[in-house]
Design a protein around this motif. Sequence first.
Motif, PDB file in Angstrom:
ATOM      1  N   ASN A 320      14.444  -1.206   0.182  1.00 57.05           N
ATOM      2  CA  ASN A 320      15.553  -1.439   0.750  1.00 57.05           C
ATOM      3  C   ASN A 320      15.477  -2.931   1.058  1.00 57.05           C
ATOM      4  OD1 ASN A 320      16.820   0.973   1.700  1.00 57.05           O
ATOM      5  ND2 ASN A 320      15.146   1.441   3.070  1.00 57.05           N
ATOM      6  N   LEU A 321      14.371  -3.648   1.013  1.00 62.04           N
ATOM      7  CA  LEU A 321      14.256  -5.043   1.368  1.00 62.04           C
ATOM      8  C   LEU A 321      14.454  -5.906  -0.033  1.00 62.04           C
ATOM      9  CD1 LEU A 321      13.621  -4.192   4.237  1.00 62.04           C
ATOM     10  CD2 LEU A 321      12.205  -6.103   4.309  1.00 62.04           C
ATOM     11  N   ALA A 322      14.569  -5.181  -0.930  1.00 61.47           N
ATOM     12  CA  ALA A 322      14.811  -6.061  -2.348  1.00 61.47           C
ATOM     13  C   ALA A 322      16.150  -6.672  -2.400  1.00 61.47           C
ATOM     14  CB  ALA A 322      14.677  -4.934  -3.643  1.00 61.47           C
ATOM     15  N   ARG A 323      17.128  -6.121  -1.658  1.00 66.30           N
ATOM     16  CA  ARG A 323      18.458  -6.799  -1.661  1.00 66.30           C
ATOM     17  C   ARG A 323      18.426  -8.225  -0.930  1.00 66.30           C
ATOM     18  NH1 ARG A 323      20.633  -2.232   2.398  1.00 66.30           N
ATOM     19  NH2 ARG A 323      19.233  -1.315   1.227  1.00 66.30           N
ATOM     20  N   TYR A 324      17.385  -8.588  -0.298  1.00 62.18           N
ATOM     21  CA  TYR A 324      17.328  -9.899   0.369  1.00 62.18           C
ATOM     22  C   TYR A 324      16.777 -11.062  -0.574  1.00 62.18           C
ATOM     23  CZ  TYR A 324      18.519  -6.862   4.364  1.00 62.18           C
ATOM     24  OH  TYR A 324      18.824  -6.026   5.122  1.00 62.18           O
ATOM     25  N   GLU A 345      11.143 -18.326  -3.654  1.00 60.87           N
ATOM     26  CA  GLU A 345      11.305 -19.303  -2.413  1.00 60.87           C
ATOM     27  C   GLU A 345      12.001 -18.724  -1.511  1.00 60.87           C
ATOM     28  OE1 GLU A 345       9.549 -22.226  -2.030  1.00 60.87           O
ATOM     29  OE2 GLU A 345       8.501 -21.485  -3.975  1.00 60.87           O
ATOM     30  N   THR A 346      13.286 -18.097  -1.669  1.00 61.49           N
ATOM     31  CA  THR A 346      13.855 -17.384  -0.369  1.00 61.49           C
ATOM     32  C   THR A 346      13.180 -16.563   0.258  1.00 61.49           C
ATOM     33  OG1 THR A 346      15.965 -17.743  -1.515  1.00 61.49           O
ATOM     34  CG2 THR A 346      15.817 -16.211  -0.112  1.00 61.49           C
ATOM     35  N   ARG A 347      12.483 -15.657  -0.538  1.00 59.93           N
ATOM     36  CA  ARG A 347      11.701 -14.496   0.129  1.00 59.93           C
ATOM     37  C   ARG A 347      10.353 -14.902   0.899  1.00 59.93           C
ATOM     38  NH1 ARG A 347      13.575  -9.374  -1.192  1.00 59.93           N
ATOM     39  NH2 ARG A 347      11.306  -8.569  -1.237  1.00 59.93           N
ATOM     40  N   SER A 348       9.914 -16.101   0.236  1.00 57.81           N
ATOM     41  CA  SER A 348       8.443 -16.627   0.566  1.00 57.81           C
ATOM     42  C   SER A 348       8.792 -17.224   1.780  1.00 57.81           C
ATOM     43  CB  SER A 348       7.809 -17.745  -0.238  1.00 57.81           C
ATOM     44  OG  SER A 348       7.598 -17.118  -1.432  1.00 57.81           O
ATOM     45  N   GLN A 349       9.909 -18.240   1.972  1.00 60.40           N
ATOM     46  CA  GLN A 349      10.223 -18.951   3.408  1.00 60.40           C
ATOM     47  C   GLN A 349      11.004 -17.982   4.311  1.00 60.40           C
ATOM     48  OE1 GLN A 349      12.535 -22.160   2.117  1.00 60.40           O
ATOM     49  NE2 GLN A 349      11.480 -22.747   0.236  1.00 60.40           N
ATOM     50  N   PRO A 353       5.052 -12.389   7.841  1.00 62.32           N
ATOM     51  CA  PRO A 353       3.667 -12.092   7.418  1.00 62.32           C
ATOM     52  C   PRO A 353       3.507 -10.489   7.220  1.00 62.32           C
ATOM     53  CG  PRO A 353       3.157 -13.136   9.349  1.00 62.32           C
ATOM     54  CD  PRO A 353       4.634 -13.288   8.814  1.00 62.32           C
ATOM     55  N   GLU A 354       4.150  -9.862   8.322  1.00 62.89           N
ATOM     56  CA  GLU A 354       4.095  -8.254   8.731  1.00 62.89           C
ATOM     57  C   GLU A 354       4.984  -7.777   7.805  1.00 62.89           C
ATOM     58  OE1 GLU A 354       3.048  -4.636   9.735  1.00 62.89           O
ATOM     59  OE2 GLU A 354       1.926  -6.483  10.101  1.00 62.89           O
ATOM     60  N   VAL A 355       6.239  -8.158   7.208  1.00 59.08           N
ATOM     61  CA  VAL A 355       7.177  -7.682   6.604  1.00 59.08           C
ATOM     62  C   VAL A 355       6.602  -7.728   5.210  1.00 59.08           C
ATOM     63  CG1 VAL A 355       9.617  -7.881   5.406  1.00 59.08           C
ATOM     64  CG2 VAL A 355       9.149  -8.151   7.630  1.00 59.08           C
ATOM     65  N   LYS A 356       6.048  -9.060   4.859  1.00 64.54           N
ATOM     66  CA  LYS A 356       5.357  -9.289   3.703  1.00 64.54           C
ATOM     67  C   LYS A 356       4.250  -8.042   3.278  1.00 64.54           C
ATOM     68  CE  LYS A 356       6.339 -14.088   3.092  1.00 64.54           C
ATOM     69  NZ  LYS A 356       5.882 -15.528   3.203  1.00 64.54           N
ATOM     70  N   ARG A 357       3.747  -7.614   4.218  1.00 70.62           N
ATOM     71  CA  ARG A 357       2.462  -6.935   4.119  1.00 70.62           C
ATOM     72  C   ARG A 357       3.069  -5.314   3.654  1.00 70.62           C
ATOM     73  NH1 ARG A 357       0.432  -7.634   9.000  1.00 70.62           N
ATOM     74  NH2 ARG A 357      -1.058  -9.151   8.444  1.00 70.62           N
ATOM     75  N   ILE A 359       6.001  -4.867   2.524  1.00 67.28           N
ATOM     76  CA  ILE A 359       6.524  -4.670   0.965  1.00 67.28           C
ATOM     77  C   ILE A 359       5.427  -4.513   0.258  1.00 67.28           C
ATOM     78  CG2 ILE A 359       7.932  -6.294  -0.290  1.00 67.28           C
ATOM     79  CD1 ILE A 359       9.552  -7.273   1.720  1.00 67.28           C
ATOM     80  N   MET A 360       4.376  -5.490   0.257  1.00 63.62           N
ATOM     81  CA  MET A 360       3.392  -5.294  -0.879  1.00 63.62           C
ATOM     82  C   MET A 360       2.659  -3.832  -0.859  1.00 63.62           C
ATOM     83  SD  MET A 360       1.398  -8.962  -0.738  1.00 63.62           S
ATOM     84  CE  MET A 360       0.989  -9.057   0.859  1.00 63.62           C
ATOM     85  N   LEU A 361       2.500  -3.274   0.332  1.00 63.19           N
ATOM     86  CA  LEU A 361       1.728  -1.858   0.523  1.00 63.19           C
ATOM     87  C   LEU A 361       2.825  -0.927  -0.055  1.00 63.19           C
ATOM     88  CD1 LEU A 361       0.761  -1.720   4.062  1.00 63.19           C
ATOM     89  CD2 LEU A 361      -0.752  -1.140   2.331  1.00 63.19           C
ATOM     90  N   GLY A 362       4.312  -0.908  -0.044  1.00 69.20           N
ATOM     91  CA  GLY A 362       5.202  -0.193  -0.350  1.00 69.20           C
ATOM     92  C   GLY A 362       5.379  -0.267  -2.062  1.00 69.20           C
ATOM     93  N   THR A 363       5.191  -1.314  -2.472  1.00 69.41           N
ATOM     94  CA  THR A 363       5.360  -1.526  -3.805  1.00 69.41           C
ATOM     95  C   THR A 363       4.230  -1.149  -4.589  1.00 69.41           C
ATOM     96  OG1 THR A 363       6.587  -3.644  -3.492  1.00 69.41           O
ATOM     97  CG2 THR A 363       5.998  -3.453  -5.503  1.00 69.41           C
ATOM     98  N   TYR A 364       2.807  -1.429  -3.998  1.00 67.13           N
ATOM     99  CA  TYR A 364       1.728  -0.715  -4.737  1.00 67.13           C
ATOM    100  C   TYR A 364       1.888   0.749  -4.736  1.00 67.13           C
ATOM    101  CZ  TYR A 364      -3.064   0.427  -5.107  1.00 67.13           C
ATOM    102  OH  TYR A 364      -4.408   0.808  -5.793  1.00 67.13           O
ATOM    103  N   ALA A 365       2.431   1.422  -3.589  1.00 66.07           N
ATOM    104  CA  ALA A 365       2.379   2.828  -3.667  1.00 66.07           C
ATOM    105  C   ALA A 365       3.376   3.204  -4.517  1.00 66.07           C
ATOM    106  CB  ALA A 365       2.677   3.355  -2.084  1.00 66.07           C
ATOM    107  N   LEU A 366       4.454   2.668  -4.755  1.00 63.85           N
ATOM    108  CA  LEU A 366       5.448   3.111  -5.555  1.00 63.85           C
ATOM    109  C   LEU A 366       5.183   2.851  -7.372  1.00 63.85           C
ATOM    110  CD1 LEU A 366       8.566   2.155  -3.655  1.00 63.85           C
ATOM    111  CD2 LEU A 366       7.618   4.502  -4.104  1.00 63.85           C
ATOM    112  N   SER A 367       4.143   2.003  -7.423  1.00 67.97           N
ATOM    113  CA  SER A 367       3.850   1.376  -8.678  1.00 67.97           C
ATOM    114  C   SER A 367       3.501   2.585  -9.725  1.00 67.97           C
ATOM    115  CB  SER A 367       2.703   0.229  -8.842  1.00 67.97           C
ATOM    116  OG  SER A 367       1.604   0.486  -8.020  1.00 67.97           O
ATOM    117  N   SER A 368       3.483   2.306 -10.943  1.00 66.86           N
ATOM    118  CA  SER A 368       3.322   3.169 -12.205  1.00 66.86           C
ATOM    119  C   SER A 368       1.475   3.355 -12.003  1.00 66.86           C
ATOM    120  CB  SER A 368       3.531   2.669 -13.562  1.00 66.86           C
ATOM    121  OG  SER A 368       3.252   3.448 -14.439  1.00 66.86           O
ATOM    122  N   GLY A 369       1.228   4.552 -12.103  1.00 67.52           N
ATOM    123  CA  GLY A 369      -0.334   5.090 -11.934  1.00 67.52           C
ATOM    124  C   GLY A 369      -0.456   5.424 -10.407  1.00 67.52           C
TER     125      GLY A 369
END
Length: 486
Positions: A320-324, A345-349, A353-357, A359-369
């Motif tokens: 869902n947050l990929a649109r930002y 830069e847009t997403r980093s700035q 930190p909690e949103v980034k955390r 997103i990274m958890l979710g991206t990992y869980a959805l990744s190939s393998g």
Amino acid sequence: MSLFEKRLQDIHTELEKGELTVSDLVNASFERIAQTEEKVKAFISLDEENARARAKQLDEQQSRGEEQGLLFGLPAGIKDNIITKNVITTCASKLLANYKPVHNATAMDRLHASEAVMIGKLNMDEFAMGGSTENSSFHNTYNPWNLDYVPGGSSGGSAASVAAGQVYFSLGSDTGGSIRQPAAYCGVVGLKPTYGLVSRYGLVAFASSLDQIGPITKNVEDSAYVLQAIAAHDPVDSTSADVEIPDYISALTGDIKGLRVGVPKEMMGEGIDPEVREKISAALKVLESLGATVEEVTLPHTEYAVPTYYILAPSEASSNLARYDGVRYGVRADSAENLLDMYHETRSQGLGPEVKRRIMLGTYALSSGYYDAYYRKAQQVRTLIKRDFDQVFANYDVIIGPTAPTTAFKIGEKVNDPLTMYLEDICTVPVNLAGIPAISVPCGFASNGMPVGMQIAGKSFDEATVLRVAHAFEQNTEHHKARPEL
């Protein structure tokens, strides 16, 4: 007596008699905000000009003797992830600090049709990710019962504004407990409807299969009124359920004789603060005295609810947050040299930190393998959790336990310990995974003076029974009448 302490029906009677105007109600709201907002900080923005114009319009309508809407003239606060036309909607994120929507959420249209008055947008954890409103990009919100404590989250501003008497009611959103937990922490009533009962159109998505809009109010009767106003099938929301909407207000009979209450042993054992357990046990005795049957039950897969939720919700958030990305709307990083740099830069700035955390958890869980090992397995466990509830509801009308394992904690106490923070969701998350309705009602105070909430969960689309039980308990106790001294 404050205007907002009066029953909704009494306010409407005074309006009809000309003893009170909508402008009086709106003035009372802004006066109270002026007195308390510096301490509580429940709002991100106020919409005073439009609120006063709306009040004047409704006063003129009243003077012509026109019929009143269900929530006529009542000042309301709106969580800042619910889209409001021409009023900035930030989700408490720097990324949307300048986002002014061109349309309303369906829930907002229904509030407008019921003639409530929006006072402003309420603070929250960024993109609804958090349980303390310490993840807002703008400022913390403080618990009106003790300003050293968190109000809960992510709808912390929604709960604090009602507890502080700043608005008559508020709307929040609940993905894993984000209405009920702050309601419990702030000593007010918070209702999460069945998934699909209230349209999600215009609710900024966090986890689409879990999110629901619901009311936070001073008492159960008000909750029934607000739900009556916002519940309806919405053809523009593909997840909206086309079901008949009962009369929630007439369901508040106070009669629960013969009602069967299941109390999950998993929610009354290890991990639950002894004082919280004591208050829930006392509340169950009240229900027994009113003729309900209370028995222990088991929800055996409850122990897997939090890990299941923290795979599924971040996975959906990742999508869902990929649109930002700074391209279409929101704040864009201006220091980028090329397109990919601009995304980065847009997403980093812009994201905290909690949103980034998550997103990274979710991206990992959805990744190939890893998809099969984590995401698919979590979906299978979700089915088992839903099946647990179905089996209990075959023999019981409602399931009751604590809303949260503890009372509110101090600001800063858990901000650097996300795992401990996540475990605060143990009592609420199973309800979201199952998609069923649940309400949190005040049931006493701990020795530190902080409120304790009792959660009452029901069968899908049986909000009427949930509200009836909550109302019967409320009418035979005094907890909901207590107010913080600010």
